[in-house]
Scaffold this active site. Structure first.
Site, PDB file in Angstrom:
ATOM      1  N   HIS A 178       3.700   6.122   4.947  1.00 43.03           N
ATOM      2  CA  HIS A 178       3.724   4.730   4.483  1.00 43.03           C
ATOM      3  C   HIS A 178       3.471   4.653   2.974  1.00 43.03           C
ATOM      4  O   HIS A 178       4.242   4.026   2.233  1.00 43.03           O
ATOM      5  CB  HIS A 178       2.664   3.924   5.236  1.00 43.03           C
ATOM      6  CG  HIS A 178       2.637   2.475   4.874  1.00 43.03           C
ATOM      7  ND1 HIS A 178       3.339   1.524   5.574  1.00 43.03           N
ATOM      8  CD2 HIS A 178       1.994   1.807   3.876  1.00 43.03           C
ATOM      9  CE1 HIS A 178       3.134   0.332   5.032  1.00 43.03           C
ATOM     10  NE2 HIS A 178       2.315   0.480   4.000  1.00 43.03           N
ATOM     11  N   GLU A 179       2.405   5.290   2.540  1.00 40.24           N
ATOM     12  CA  GLU A 179       2.054   5.228   1.118  1.00 40.24           C
ATOM     13  C   GLU A 179       3.055   5.989   0.256  1.00 40.24           C
ATOM     14  O   GLU A 179       3.310   5.606  -0.885  1.00 40.24           O
ATOM     15  CB  GLU A 179       0.636   5.766   0.894  1.00 40.24           C
ATOM     16  CG  GLU A 179      -0.459   4.997   1.633  1.00 40.24           C
ATOM     17  CD  GLU A 179      -0.468   3.505   1.314  1.00 40.24           C
ATOM     18  OE1 GLU A 179       0.011   3.103   0.230  1.00 40.24           O
ATOM     19  OE2 GLU A 179      -0.943   2.728   2.163  1.00 40.24           O
TER      20      GLU A 179
ATOM     21  N   HIS B 101       5.838   3.646  -0.718  1.00 42.19           N
ATOM     22  CA  HIS B 101       5.483   2.832  -1.890  1.00 42.19           C
ATOM     23  C   HIS B 101       5.567   3.667  -3.167  1.00 42.19           C
ATOM     24  O   HIS B 101       6.135   3.234  -4.173  1.00 42.19           O
ATOM     25  CB  HIS B 101       4.052   2.298  -1.745  1.00 42.19           C
ATOM     26  CG  HIS B 101       3.878   1.263  -0.674  1.00 42.19           C
ATOM     27  ND1 HIS B 101       4.701   0.175  -0.545  1.00 42.19           N
ATOM     28  CD2 HIS B 101       2.936   1.142   0.315  1.00 42.19           C
ATOM     29  CE1 HIS B 101       4.297  -0.579   0.478  1.00 42.19           C
ATOM     30  NE2 HIS B 101       3.227   0.001   1.017  1.00 42.19           N
TER      31      HIS B 101
END
Length: 444
Positions: free
Chosen positions: A22-23, A26
């Site tokens: 997820h990170e 980003h």
């Protein structure tokens, strides 16, 4: 204690994998958009490990493995030099900011797809949707023990877990279900299961049991685990004995044994308990005693019988698995959104919302079942993380996307005051949701 520690371990492993992807979503898009990333952290609290890259990003593993974050250069949070202003997140166009924020949930969606692709290639061992016992609505529909369900409302079924999920969805929609089955001798037939007759409200977690379907692999004679001191079973039954029948009625589960003992007590006469002890088969005459709570007891504690070997597994080629993974991701997304809609509209109970305790238990149970099961669990969890993060709740990615959508419509960013108010509302909503999840965990 062993299961408790194992549950914590597998929950940490699961969250670490999902949060990292997820990170990274980003981080990767932020770097492509020219934003300087100050820190990429997996976990919170005191850093256990850190390293700084040539681009100036500090990569960190925190002591508390319950999440992660990507900290970007932003003039709203700290002073930024003139030379670095063009690398600040807040200086980027609204479309670039949307791309950076949406990249986290998108990474989890892609991870779900990747995991399902791996699963289709290596195969997930499971049990077929073979009926072991048919009662109530299932018996009325003409379902018999030994029937294997191959499709429900036209959707192919290869395992009991798929069949259970489809039956649950149909029951929550108050719809009858058409079951395609193959009998023990290869005969094919279709049966309408009248799920609309289920009494309302019902527990969505036990739909198959409520309609009278017991899966064949679950029906195993219970094993005696413990004898209560001073009970009528003491001296007659021993730990390790396998209960085969009570008064001539086959015993195929702990629930069977409980119901049979209650019937013996109500009938008021001794019953013949058939057991297997090693290679011996014994018949014992025992009379249950009534407890202070009005329950008839033999004075034994049981464990479920040994689970049989898996009998269902499908593998596909590397290329053939790609469209299957895409379709399965789409199906799982539709099912997840459908469940959320049912919870919001009251068609499904809020008890279906699980918290970290339930997730830890499921992570451990799936890891015990094998690699395929754990991969499937991770794919479900990754998809759930993607969907939840897209909720239009401030402090979640979806909340930031809502802010940017408003910015596109009005031509300017929301005021700092409005965004701060949104953050407080978001925190309250998220705290309420987490509180409900913990409450369900404790009740469960």
């Amino acid at each position: 204690m062993g299961d408790f520690l194992a549950s914590i371990w597998w929950m940490i492993v699961s969250f670490s994998v999902l949060v990292t992807f997820h990170e990274f979503g980003h981080y990767w898009v932020a770097r492509r958009c020219g934003v300087k990333v100050l820190r990429f952290s997996i976990g919170f609290g005191t850093p256990l490990w850190s390293r700084r890259s040539s681009s100036g990003t500090e990569f960190v593993i925190g002591a508390i493995p319950l999440g992660g974050y990507v900290k970007m250069l932003d003039e709203r949070e700290a002073d930024v030099t003139v030379a670095e202003r063009n690398q600040a997140f807040n200086r980027k166009s609204v479309w670039q900011r949307i791309a950076i924020v949406a990249a986290g949930p998108l990474a989890n969606l892609l991870l779900c797809m990747l995991l399902l692709w791996v699963l289709f290639v290596i195969g997930k061992q499971d049990y077929s949707a073979t009926v072991g016992r048919a009662e109530h609505l299932a018996a009325q529909a003409g379902i018999h023990p030994g029937d294997r369900i191959t499709a429900i409302d036209g959707r192919q079924v290869t395992s009991w877990s798929e069949a259970s999920m489809l039956l649950t969805a149909a029951a929550m929609d108050r719809q009858n279900a058409v079951l395609s089955v193959i009998g023990p001798y290869g005969e094919r037939s279709e049966h309408t299961l009248e799920l609309s007759k289920l009494k309302q409200p019902f527990d969505e977690r036990h739909v198959t049991a409520l309609v009278g379907i017991n899966w064949q692999f679950m029906l195993q004679p219970p094993i005696i685990a413990k004898i209560e001191p001073g009970s009528i079973a003491e001296g007659a039954i021993k730990p390790g004995d396998i209960v085969l029948a009570v008064d001539g009625q086959q015993t195929l589960s702990t629930e069977d044994l409980y119901n049979q003992i209650q019937k013996l007590g109500r009938d008021g006469h001794p019953g013949m308990i058939e057991i297997r002890r090693g290679e011996e088969r014994l018949a014992l005459e025992l009379s249950p005693r009534k407890s202070a709570q009005g329950v008839w007891l033999l004075g034994v504690k049981t464990n479920p019988g040994p689970v049989p070997a898996f009998d269902s597994q499908q593998r596909y080629g590397v290329l053939a698995a790609v469209p299957l993974a895409i379709r399965e991701t789409a199906r799982m997304t539709a099912d997840s959104l459908g469940m959320m809609k049912r919870i919001i509209t009251g068609q499904a109970s809020a008890k279906n919302i699980s918290g970290p305790i339930s997730i830890a238990k499921i992570a451990n149970a799936s890891a015990k079942r094998g690699v395929g099961w754990f991969i499937y669990f991770l794919s479900l969890l990754s998809l759930s993380l993607a969907i939840i993060n897209l909720f239009p709740i401030p402090i979640l990615d979806g909340g930031h996307l809502l802010y940017y959508a408003i910015e596109l419509l009005k031509g300017s960013p929301l005021s700092t005051r409005a965004m701060a108010a949104g953050q407080y509302i978001g925190l309250a909503l998220l705290a309420g949701l987490m509180g409900l999840a913990f409450y369900n965990d404790l009740l469960g």
